[in-house]
Every structure is written in structure tokens, then in C-alpha cells.
Motif scaffolding. Structure first.
Motif, PDB file in Angstrom:
ATOM      1  N   ILE A  32      30.789 -64.860   0.937  1.00 23.37           N
ATOM      2  CA  ILE A  32      30.480 -64.076   2.141  1.00 23.37           C
ATOM      3  C   ILE A  32      31.213 -62.729   2.191  1.00 23.37           C
ATOM      4  CG2 ILE A  32      29.886 -66.090   3.559  1.00 23.37           C
ATOM      5  CD1 ILE A  32      32.631 -65.757   4.933  1.00 23.37           C
TER       6      ILE A  32
ATOM      7  N   CYS B 261      31.419 -57.659  -2.087  1.00 20.91           N
ATOM      8  CA  CYS B 261      31.531 -56.232  -1.774  1.00 20.91           C
ATOM      9  C   CYS B 261      30.241 -55.650  -1.197  1.00 20.91           C
ATOM     10  CB  CYS B 261      31.912 -55.473  -3.034  1.00 20.91           C
ATOM     11  SG  CYS B 261      32.070 -53.709  -2.722  1.00 20.91           S
TER      12      CYS B 261
ATOM     13  N   VAL C 216      39.944 -54.114  -9.256  1.00 18.30           N
ATOM     14  CA  VAL C 216      40.649 -55.000  -8.325  1.00 18.30           C
ATOM     15  C   VAL C 216      41.181 -56.177  -9.152  1.00 18.30           C
ATOM     16  CG1 VAL C 216      40.452 -56.404  -6.235  1.00 18.30           C
ATOM     17  CG2 VAL C 216      39.047 -54.343  -6.489  1.00 18.30           C
TER      18      VAL C 216
HETATM   19  C1  HEM Z   1      34.822 -56.316  -0.473  1.00 14.67           C
HETATM   20  C2  HEM Z   1      35.529 -54.782  -5.026  1.00 14.67           C
HETATM   21  C3  HEM Z   1      33.775 -50.414  -3.843  1.00 14.67           C
HETATM   22  C4  HEM Z   1      33.488 -51.813   0.769  1.00 14.67           C
HETATM   23  C5  HEM Z   1      35.140 -56.272  -1.820  1.00 14.67           C
HETATM   24  C6  HEM Z   1      35.658 -57.384  -2.581  1.00 14.67           C
HETATM   25  C7  HEM Z   1      35.871 -56.953  -3.839  1.00 14.67           C
HETATM   26  C8  HEM Z   1      35.476 -55.567  -3.900  1.00 14.67           C
HETATM   27  C9  HEM Z   1      36.449 -57.748  -4.999  1.00 14.67           C
HETATM   28  C10 HEM Z   1      35.909 -58.803  -2.053  1.00 14.67           C
HETATM   29  C11 HEM Z   1      37.329 -58.998  -1.642  1.00 14.67           C
HETATM   30  C12 HEM Z   1      37.665 -60.431  -1.342  1.00 14.67           C
HETATM   31  O1  HEM Z   1      36.797 -61.309  -1.302  1.00 14.67           O
HETATM   32  O2  HEM Z   1      38.861 -60.690  -1.145  1.00 14.67           O
HETATM   33  C13 HEM Z   1      35.101 -53.471  -5.083  1.00 14.67           C
HETATM   34  C14 HEM Z   1      35.091 -52.680  -6.297  1.00 14.67           C
HETATM   35  C15 HEM Z   1      34.606 -51.451  -5.970  1.00 14.67           C
HETATM   36  C16 HEM Z   1      34.308 -51.474  -4.550  1.00 14.67           C
HETATM   37  C17 HEM Z   1      35.531 -53.187  -7.653  1.00 14.67           C
HETATM   38  C18 HEM Z   1      34.408 -50.241  -6.821  1.00 14.67           C
HETATM   39  C19 HEM Z   1      34.163 -50.274  -8.087  1.00 14.67           C
HETATM   40  C20 HEM Z   1      33.486 -50.426  -2.507  1.00 14.67           C
HETATM   41  C21 HEM Z   1      32.885 -49.332  -1.766  1.00 14.67           C
HETATM   42  C22 HEM Z   1      32.831 -49.728  -0.453  1.00 14.67           C
HETATM   43  C23 HEM Z   1      33.373 -51.073  -0.382  1.00 14.67           C
HETATM   44  C24 HEM Z   1      32.437 -47.998  -2.375  1.00 14.67           C
HETATM   45  C25 HEM Z   1      32.326 -49.000   0.763  1.00 14.67           C
HETATM   46  C26 HEM Z   1      32.108 -47.733   0.877  1.00 14.67           C
HETATM   47  C27 HEM Z   1      33.859 -53.135   0.813  1.00 14.67           C
HETATM   48  C28 HEM Z   1      33.980 -53.887   2.054  1.00 14.67           C
HETATM   49  C29 HEM Z   1      34.354 -55.187   1.693  1.00 14.67           C
HETATM   50  C30 HEM Z   1      34.470 -55.207   0.242  1.00 14.67           C
HETATM   51  C31 HEM Z   1      33.749 -53.355   3.456  1.00 14.67           C
HETATM   52  C32 HEM Z   1      34.594 -56.356   2.630  1.00 14.67           C
HETATM   53  C33 HEM Z   1      33.335 -57.177   2.733  1.00 14.67           C
HETATM   54  C34 HEM Z   1      33.514 -58.433   3.565  1.00 14.67           C
HETATM   55  O3  HEM Z   1      34.639 -58.909   3.739  1.00 14.67           O
HETATM   56  O4  HEM Z   1      32.489 -58.948   4.050  1.00 14.67           O
HETATM   57  N1  HEM Z   1      35.028 -55.184  -2.648  1.00 14.67           N
HETATM   58  N2  HEM Z   1      34.641 -52.704  -4.058  1.00 14.67           N
HETATM   59  N3  HEM Z   1      33.749 -51.466  -1.643  1.00 14.67           N
HETATM   60  N4  HEM Z   1      34.169 -53.950  -0.248  1.00 14.67           N
HETATM   61 FE1  HEM Z   1      34.271 -53.358  -2.172  1.00 14.67          FE
END
Ligand code: HEM
Length: 406
Positions: free
Chosen positions: A347, A350, A286
Motif C-alpha cells: 500500500i 511509491c 533507497v
Molecule cells: C514511497 C522510492 C521518487 C513520492 C516510496 C517508497 C519507496 C520509494 C521505496 C516506499 C517506502 C516504504 O514503503 O517505506 C522512490 C524512489 C524514487 C522515488 C527510488 C526515485 C527514483 C518519488 C517521487 C515522488 C515520490 C518523484 C513524488 C514526487 C512518494 C510518496 C511515497 C513514496 C508520496 C509514500 C507513498 C505511501 O506511503 O502511500 N518511494 N521514490 N517518490 N514515494 Fe517514492
């Protein structure tokens, strides 16, 4: 600011790190025009990025930037035109707090860990598909299908419907180069499917994650069917392309660093944990955290950003900041002090990080174990990156290797 590398050119997309180093040095909080025409602030230093990610004055609700939202230029791609609804990445407290608490009850680190044998099985199945041929495109044949089938399984999408998700995910991932309408159409298909699935499962709960979402309650509160559908969608959306890029960028980095790769191949079980963290830091999936918008004048890194402005936190830049990381441009798979921001902070941190780590670790160690002499098919060919603002990932990663005996 002194002239430096231009943003958003072809050279920038291939290697954005020199441009980010220039911004960190000369304009760490920088207003720029994005390729979509939207004006936004880029936050590039580690300390500022951490502050911005945790700052409650920055909202996740894209309607703060009304005109850009209506044109589908901010927020999760396709969500405006397909009516996904409210989900974790477009909500602020207290709504975000409530939904996050409910989903955390269903999507626990334990659930991810219990999924380990299934991820191993899927990984081997996709490698079986090309191992005897001596060549593969590691994006198309491996990094792309693995996460989509893994999340479908985890959610409880029946096996006979999972190929549809592969098709829709393919429409979404091409959004950088293909027609924009394709993304909205794919999102609409997923949304309709997930709503029907939730409706069906309500009468017949199992031990999958969708059943867990339906069952989860907090002080007598439950997710509505719409909320559960939006939640299932955002889990798919956030967990799919990110993991494709972890596997794709990670393998590409390893192929370019033979010494580090050889050490990992010698002691995979001991080294893979910190190695995946370093791959996340060094060339993470990302590039920019998802959209934020100032709700009032907000100082970040000494610059006061006025109310109502889009802010993009550049995770890829923060994770190369020499103020926080020793020799940040060097790959060190056993780096001990590595508080990278690849999974965000605060908050919105991920919720899928335990699953993503598990998938990345299993995918990389299994591939290197089964195809130990894996190398780029054409070391001189320029690798092409997918377009799109938020994510950083390869279009293709063609490799060759000694075929496994059939
Ligand atoms: C949020 C990265 C894999 C579900 C995030 C955020 C990042 C991120 C940077 C925060 C975004 C922000 O604050 O703007 C990643 C990376 C991944 C990964 C680098 C893989 C290497 C996953 C997986 C899932 C997932 C496998 C679910 C199956 C979510 C969800 C959020 C989130 C639902 C939102 C959480 C919230 O807003 O409370 N992710 N993610 N992510 N990620 Fe991941």
C-alpha cells in the motif's frame, strides 16, 4: 552467526553489498544497533522483504517507538521537531487509504507524462550550465537541482520562490554530515511556505498539483489545508533525494561499466527503459525502506519479532538476492525478469514512480547524448557517500568531458 563484514563502517557505506550477502546467508532477519543507538530489525531477503512491506501488522506510525520518536531518531528526518503532521509515510489504514485515494486523483501517471517536455527543458538548462567548461560535479550541478525544480514546478511553486527550495533541500540533504538542527529548520521553512501557498491558491486554482490536491474530493471528502500541506511536503521530501540518487548512482554505475554504457549510448531510446530499472535494482536510491513498527508479535522469515519493535526492510539487499535474481551482482541493462523493490511494495508503493522513471530516463539519455565522452575526473579517487540511514547516494561525482562548443 559467523563473523562477516561489519555494518555501518566506512567500508560498509562505500559498498554495503558484501555485508548484506552475509546477513542473507546467516541471519536474514537480524536485530542490530543502528548508529543512532536505536535497536532495530533488518530484513534482508527478497521474499521476506516483500512480505514485510505488505504486512498490515507492521505500522508506519513512529509513535510506536515513543522514546526514539521524541528524540527524532525514527520517522522522516526533522518531522517530529517541525510538526509536519500526518502524511502517507507515517499513517496506516484507514487514514492512509483515504489520503492516498485523494492524492491519487491529483497525482496521476498522466500528470507525470504531461510533464515530460518540462523535465527535458530543465535537464538541458542544467547541462547548459556546465557543458562548455569540460568538467562538472554531476551531483551538485545536475542530479541535485533537477528533481527539486521539477517537483516545485509540478506542485505550482512560483518560479521566483524555487531557489528557496533549493536552499532548504540543500540543508536537508546534508543531514548525514551536518548539524541535525538544520534538517528540522529546513522542514519548518518548507512547511510554513507550503501552508501559505495553499492558502493563497485556494482562492485562485490553477492546473498545478497543489490546486489538484485542493480540488480532489472523494465521496464529498476533501483534504484539509493541514493535510494538503503535509501531502505537498511529503511529495517534496520523498521525491527529491530519491531522484538525486537515481541519477547520481545510475551515472556512477554506468561510468564503471563501459560496455553496458556504450550499448546504451548506441541505442538510447530502445534501451533506456529496462536500463533504468536495472540501475534501480543494482544500486538503488533507497537502501532501507522507511520505518515500520510491529504492532503485535509478527513472524518474518521464521523469526518472531516481538510487538513494539522497529523493522527496517533492506531494499538494497532484497534486490541482490540470488533466490530471486539470476546473477544478482552482475549489471545487465537488458535484464528481462526484474521485479525489483526499489519503489517498495504494497500500500505504500511509491506514488511518484512514473515521474521518477521519466526524470531518470531523460536525465541519463540527455547527458550521455550531449557529453558522449563523459568520464570520471579522477578514476583513482575514492567517491564519498552521504551519511544517513535510509538513502544511498553520493556526495559528489566529479567528471570531465570534451566541452560543448559555446
Ligand atoms: C514511497 C522510492 C521518487 C513520492 C516510496 C517508497 C519507496 C520509494 C521505496 C516506499 C517506502 C516504504 O514503503 O517505506 C522512490 C524512489 C524514487 C522515488 C527510488 C526515485 C527514483 C518519488 C517521487 C515522488 C515520490 C518523484 C513524488 C514526487 C512518494 C510518496 C511515497 C513514496 C508520496 C509514500 C507513498 C505511501 O506511503 O502511500 N518511494 N521514490 N517518490 N514515494 Fe517514492
Amino acid at each position: 552467526i559467523p563473523p562477516g563484514p561489519e555494518l555501518f563502517t566506512r567500508e560498509f557505506v562505500a559498498d554495503p553489498y558484501p555485508a548484506y550477502a552475509h546477513l542473507r546467508a546467516h541471519a536474514p532477519v537480524h536485530r542490530t544497533t543502528l548508529p543512532s543507538g536505536v535497536e532495530a530489525w533488518l530484513v534482508t531477503r527478497y521474499a521476506d522483504a516483500r512480505q514485510a512491506l505488505a504486512d498490515q501488522r507492521l505500522s508506519k506510525d513512529p509513535r510506536h517507538s515513543e522514546a526514539a520518536w521524541k528524540q527524532g531518531k525514527v520517522g522522516v528526518p526533522g518531522e517530529q521537531r517541525s510538526g509536519v503532521g500526518a502524511h502517507l509515510l507515517n499513517l496506516d489504514p484507514p487514514d492512509h487509504t483515504r489520503l492516498r485515494r485523494l492524492v491519487s486523483k491529483a497525482f496521476t501517471p498522466r500528470r507525470a507524462e504531461d510533464f515530460r517536455p518540462r523535465v527535458q527543458e530543465l535537464t538541458d538548462r542544467f547541462i547548459d550550465g556546465f557543458a562548455a567548461s569540460g568538467e562538472a560535479d554531476l551531483i551538485h550541478d545536475f542530479a541535485f537541482p533537477l528533481p527539486i525544480y521539477a517537483i516545485c514546478d509540478l506542485l505550482g511553486v512560483p518560479e521566483e520562490d524555487q531557489d528557496d527550495f533549493r536552499t532548504w533541500a540543500g540543508m536537508m540533504i546534508r543531514h548525514g554530515s551536518g548539524p541535525r538542527g538544520g534538517v528540522a529548520r529546513a522542514v519548518r521553512h518548507m512547511r510554513t511556505y507550503l501552508r501559505e501557498l495553499i492558502h493563497r491558491k485556494r482562492g485562485d486554482l490553477g492546473d498545478d498539483l497543489i490546486s489538484g490536491l485542493i480540488r480532489a474530493s472523494d465521496h464529498g471528502e476533501h483534504l484539509t489545508e493541514d493535510e494538503a500541506a503535509a501531502m505537498a511536503f511529503i511529495l517534496l521530501f520523498a521525491g527529491f533525494e530519491t531522484t538525486v540518487n537515481l541519477i547520481g548512482n545510475g551515472l556512477r554505475t554506468l561510468l564503471a561499466h563501459p560496455g553496458a554504457r556504450a550499448a546504451l549510448q548506441r541505442e538510447p531510446d530502445e534501451r533506456i527503459g529496462p536500463a533504468v530499472e536495472e540501475l534501480l535494482r543494482y544500486d538503488g536510491p533507497v537502501e532501507l525502506a522507511t520505518w515500520r513498527f510491529t504492532t503485535c508479535a509478527t513472524p518474518i522469515g521464521g523469526v518472531v519479532i516481538p510487538a513494539g519493535e522497529p523493522v527496517l526492510v533492506v531494499l538494497a539487499s532484497a534486490d541482490r538476492d540470488a533466490e530471486r535474481f539470476a546473477e544478482p551482482d552482475k549489471l545487465d541493462l537488458s535484464r528481462a525478469d526484474n521485479p525489483h523493490l526499489a519503489f517498495g511494495h504494497g500500500i505504500h508503493y511509491c506514488i511518484g514512480a512514473p515521474l521518477a522513471r521519466l526524470e531518470g530516463q531523460i536525465a541519463i539519455t540527455t547527458l550521455l547524448r550531449r557529453l558522449p565522452d563523459l568520464e570520471l575526473a579522477d578514476p583513482d579517487a575514492e567517491l564519498r557517500w552521504r551519511g544517513g540511514l535510509i538513502m544511498r547516494g553520493l556526495q559528489r561525482l566529479p567528471v570531465r568531458f570534451t566541452p560543448e562548443p559555446a
